[in-house]
Structure formats: structure tokens, C-alpha cells
Design an enzyme around this catalytic site. Sequence first.
Site, PDB file in Angstrom:
ATOM      1  N   TYR A  54       1.253  -1.156   0.140  1.00 39.55           N
ATOM      2  CA  TYR A  54       0.449  -0.524   0.038  1.00 39.55           C
ATOM      3  C   TYR A  54       0.555   1.233  -0.020  1.00 39.55           C
ATOM      4  O   TYR A  54       0.803   2.588  -0.530  1.00 39.55           O
ATOM      5  CB  TYR A  54      -0.828  -0.494   0.954  1.00 39.55           C
ATOM      6  CG  TYR A  54      -1.949  -0.946   1.212  1.00 39.55           C
ATOM      7  CD1 TYR A  54      -3.088  -1.015   0.173  1.00 39.55           C
ATOM      8  CD2 TYR A  54      -2.069  -2.066   1.938  1.00 39.55           C
ATOM      9  CE1 TYR A  54      -4.158  -1.475  -0.096  1.00 39.55           C
ATOM     10  CE2 TYR A  54      -3.007  -3.094   2.240  1.00 39.55           C
ATOM     11  CZ  TYR A  54      -4.381  -2.875   1.060  1.00 39.55           C
ATOM     12  OH  TYR A  54      -5.208  -3.844   0.885  1.00 39.55           O
ATOM     13  N   GLU A 139      15.785   6.752 -14.497  1.00 42.05           N
ATOM     14  CA  GLU A 139      14.951   8.052 -13.648  1.00 42.05           C
ATOM     15  C   GLU A 139      14.980   8.078 -12.376  1.00 42.05           C
ATOM     16  O   GLU A 139      16.008   7.016 -11.598  1.00 42.05           O
ATOM     17  CB  GLU A 139      13.864   6.726 -14.024  1.00 42.05           C
ATOM     18  CG  GLU A 139      12.628   7.938 -13.384  1.00 42.05           C
ATOM     19  CD  GLU A 139      11.381   6.695 -12.878  1.00 42.05           C
ATOM     20  OE1 GLU A 139      10.907   6.752 -12.302  1.00 42.05           O
ATOM     21  OE2 GLU A 139      11.682   5.419 -14.143  1.00 42.05           O
ATOM     22  N   CYS A 382       2.093 -18.277  -5.603  1.00 41.63           N
ATOM     23  CA  CYS A 382       3.546 -18.253  -4.556  1.00 41.63           C
ATOM     24  C   CYS A 382       2.303 -18.659  -3.318  1.00 41.63           C
ATOM     25  O   CYS A 382       2.425 -19.856  -2.956  1.00 41.63           O
ATOM     26  CB  CYS A 382       3.380 -16.650  -4.824  1.00 41.63           C
ATOM     27  SG  CYS A 382       5.175 -16.450  -3.312  1.00 41.63           S
ATOM     28  N   HIS A 516       6.643 -16.618  -9.336  1.00 42.90           N
ATOM     29  CA  HIS A 516       6.063 -15.415 -10.371  1.00 42.90           C
ATOM     30  C   HIS A 516       6.165 -14.940 -11.454  1.00 42.90           C
ATOM     31  O   HIS A 516       6.417 -14.559 -11.827  1.00 42.90           O
ATOM     32  CB  HIS A 516       6.450 -14.476  -9.113  1.00 42.90           C
ATOM     33  CG  HIS A 516       6.100 -13.450  -7.922  1.00 42.90           C
ATOM     34  ND1 HIS A 516       5.103 -13.713  -6.844  1.00 42.90           N
ATOM     35  CD2 HIS A 516       6.859 -14.002  -6.912  1.00 42.90           C
ATOM     36  CE1 HIS A 516       4.695 -13.440  -6.089  1.00 42.90           C
ATOM     37  NE2 HIS A 516       5.958 -14.391  -5.558  1.00 42.90           N
ATOM     38  N   GLU A 518       4.407 -14.122 -13.139  1.00 44.82           N
ATOM     39  CA  GLU A 518       4.481 -12.169 -13.991  1.00 44.82           C
ATOM     40  C   GLU A 518       5.313 -11.589 -14.488  1.00 44.82           C
ATOM     41  O   GLU A 518       5.330 -10.976 -14.763  1.00 44.82           O
ATOM     42  CB  GLU A 518       3.254 -11.849 -13.257  1.00 44.82           C
ATOM     43  CG  GLU A 518       3.643 -11.339 -12.248  1.00 44.82           C
ATOM     44  CD  GLU A 518       3.952 -12.601 -11.007  1.00 44.82           C
ATOM     45  OE1 GLU A 518       3.457 -11.866  -9.270  1.00 44.82           O
ATOM     46  OE2 GLU A 518       3.438 -14.046 -11.467  1.00 44.82           O
TER      47      GLU A 518
END
Length: 544
Positions: A54, A139, A382, A516, A518
Site C-alpha cells: 500500500y 530515471e 506463490c 512469480h 508474471e
Amino acid sequence: MARFIFITGGVVSSLGKGLMAASLGALLQARGFKVRTRKFDPYLNVDPGTMSPYQHGEVYVTDDGAETDLDLGHYERFTGVASRQADNVTQGRIYQTIIQKERRGDYLGATVQVIPHVTDEIKAFALAETDDVDFVLCEIGGTVGDIESLPFMEAIRQLHNELGPRQSIFVHVTLVPYIAAAGELKTKPTQHSVRELTSLGIQPDILLCRCEHPLPDSERAKIALFCNVQKSAVIPALDAKSIYAVPEQYHAEGLDSAVLSAFGIEGSREPDMARWIDIMDRQQNPEGEVTIGVVGKYVGLPDAYKSLHEALVHGGLSNRVKVNVQWLDAELFEAEDSDIAAKLEPMHGILVPGGFGVRGSEGKIASVRFARERNVPFFGICLGMQMACIEGARNTAGIGKASTTEFGPTEEPVVGLITEWMSKEGLQQRHADGDLGGTMRLGAYPAKLTGNSVVAGIYGSNDISERHRHRYEVNASYREPLEKGGLIFSGMSPDGALPEIVERPDHPWFIGVQFHPELKSKPFDPHPLFASFIAAAVKQSRLF
């Protein structure tokens, strides 16, 4: 020698510097250049590994086991260049390195100061491992004017001077807000932001102006005049319908041409945009749609599952369908009056993602049971795989008290704390009362797949390598009762000690993975598990 592009942001945060850096990297790559993209984070955490999702969104993990900023996910997804630990540094890590050197006496009694010691460390990070690329995009996190970013601004100012002519440029991402009451775009915030930047000794070469309405030619000229840049270097950046439309949009506005011009590079071939044109054609012209329910605990902030969401989109691109993601709070499934069926029946696929802690765990287990009993395609990642194993132990293997030691003492530790494992560096050991940061099984690990398994067919191989981020493992000693209950261990670590993948061969699509996947999915190269999961969801959608 590599050329450097330093990217800063002004006016407000969340302007999309990371997406801009990723898109520019993709455009330069499409012109035939080799690129590397890096992130400087001004916060004092050593890395984001112990930060709440969060607070900071997801933690992106590299092959070499670094816990990094989520922007590195953008960089990988847009360029296909695997990020490394050397591509993300925080101010906390910079200071940690300096203090370690000071304690060892490396500074030979010198007074350790921000200049030159901190700035030298930042410059060393920027220059490291860049000999094999044409452009390095750096960046700078945060917003110009933030006190914590000052050492980074000073470091890139120094580096700009040290690199010499035509070896580095500054791109400043700023905001041109639309004031509805006046019916006008306002350039003053951009002017003030550039003035703040120049007060630090940095004159931007290119301004990328985020705006909700088209930027008139007169306003571009005004910005150029007051900010001391060429009008052609004032690049409008309107909101895009999809993040994958951004590279083509920025190219149309001349961003990549302005960058090459700033470096004095002439005659570069036009970028090959076929990859991005195909992606947008698939996204804008789907041949159907599916709804995927993601049952998680951080669903209040989509960035907590950023790579997961994008991987689902990629699975949709692979199958030429639109993927509607429904974020479902696992805690809502734990109430006594919760109607789980009503919430999950509309789903064509159910995904339980990774996470930490007991909150929402019983809701996740309930969603696994629903998917198993109703033959809905299920994907556990996971913690999601661990919940699938606990659900299987309780409801198909007769182990009613099955649980995980992550949630407290248990008589049946189907999932437990891993204290040692083998990596390419050798035996790794951890302690239950040790530090939380950087102590998990992190990075790429190989796995061996069962030859006739569903996952081996999906991968087209029996040997895979995937990225991990977890502290607990499924207990392999429970393999026999779980497999008797129909949950097959179809992927194991090479030494056979750690379960990596479970599946139910008698189910339309039921797979849990400890890693993971993704993190390795890209719009032009969807991860095979996500492509297969969405294909199963398409079949499910056609049953009703």
C-alpha cells in the site's frame, strides 16, 4: 561509450516517468540501439522489500535476486531487457555502502560528506556495467524540489559535465494542467518546475509535457521561450487509452527524434513499430472477453499487483480477447454470511496471488475450494499455491488441521519456513528470528517438470527457470497424501527437495506455482502459463 539520458519529474508525482523511460527505451531499441534503463530512488530504505504494497506498490524481483522498484517491471515489459540488481539503487543503499566503507577505514580518515562521497557513489552506480549498450536511461525518483532527491540531482549534474559534449542529456517530465473554469491549459507550473531544476544547475534539453488536452502550437512556443529549449523539444504527452499505445504515441510526437537530435545523431533509421502496432491491434480488436477474479489482500491498490495485471492482459493479447479483472478482497469471503458462490460464479477463471500474513487466508482457501469443486480454471501463485495445497490437504487428503507455520504453530505444517536451500551460489541458510529484508528465496531458480504433466505441455520443456520471492515452502513430506487426493507435484527443484508446481490433471485447468511467472511476461511475449490460463477461461466462458 554509452550515452546517458537523465529523466527527472516536476510539479507533481505520478506523472509516469517510469512509463516514459520504458517507452523511450523501446523506441530507441526499435531504431536498432542497445539500451539499459535504471532507477534512482531517493528514499532511505535499502530496497522496497520490507515496504507495504500500500506504500509502494509491488516489489519487482530480478533474475539475480534483487527486490526493486515496480518501474523496473515497465522497463522489462517494454524492452525485453532483463533487469539486474545494478539497475535500481536507493539512497538507503548508497548510505549503507558509504557507512560500511567508513567503518572499514576505506576513506583513510577523511571527513565523509555528501559531496564528494555520496555523489561519487551515485555516479559510480550510474556508470557501472554500461560498456555493452548505446544508451543508458536513468530515471530519478520523486519530484524536483524534494529534499531527499538533492544528492541525486547534484550527482547527475556533475556526471553531465564529466561525460563531455553530446554524451548526456536531461529530459524533464512535467505537467500542463487544464483549468476548467478558465477553459485553458496553464504553462506556469512547467515554467516554475524548470526554474527549480535550473537552480540546481540542470538545464533540460527536452520537456515531456503531460496534459489532458492537446497542447496548442502557441503554448509549445511559450514553454520553449520561457524554459530555454527548442520548440521541437517540447513534446506533448496526452493520456493514452493503453500503456502499450504510449511508444507509438510518443514517436508520433517526435520524442525519439528529439532525443537523437539532442545527441547530434543524424541519419538514424526510422523505428520498426510493427511489434507495437500488432499489440494495439490485438488490444483494440478483441474477438471476445473473459472475466478473471483475483482473490487477494491488497486489492485496494492495483499497483500492488501491477505485473500480475499486465500478465493477464498479455494472456488476453495472446488469445485475442479482452480480460476484465475483478479485484476481490479475500477477507470478504471469511464472513459467516458471505455468499462466495454469488461472487465467484460470474468468473471465467480464479487467480489467488502472492502475499504475506494470515489476513484473508481462509477466504483464499475458500476460493480455491470453489474453483476445484465447480471446475473453474484456477491459477495459484506463490501463497496461492500454498493455499491450494492446504485446501487439498483439508478437503481431499483428509488432513483437517492442515495449515502453515506462517500463521502460527500447527499440528500439520503442510507449509513451513524454509531454513536452507541450494542456489547457484551454494547452500543458503536463514533463521526464523533473522532480518526480514533480503532474506527470502529471491531471484531465478531452475525447476524440473514431470514429463507427461500439464505444465510440461504448456512450457514445451521439462526444464524451466522462474523468479521467486517467498520465505515459506510447501512441505514435500506431504506429497503422498496430497497426490492421493488428486493434487500432483508436477514441478520440483532439481534436488527434489522443494515443490515448485502442483496441478490437478482431472480438472479443466488447475495449476499452482511457487514462483512469480508474471515477472517475466511481456506484451510481445506473453508468459505461457498466463496464455494457457486465459485460453482455459475462454473455454469456460463458452460453456455458459
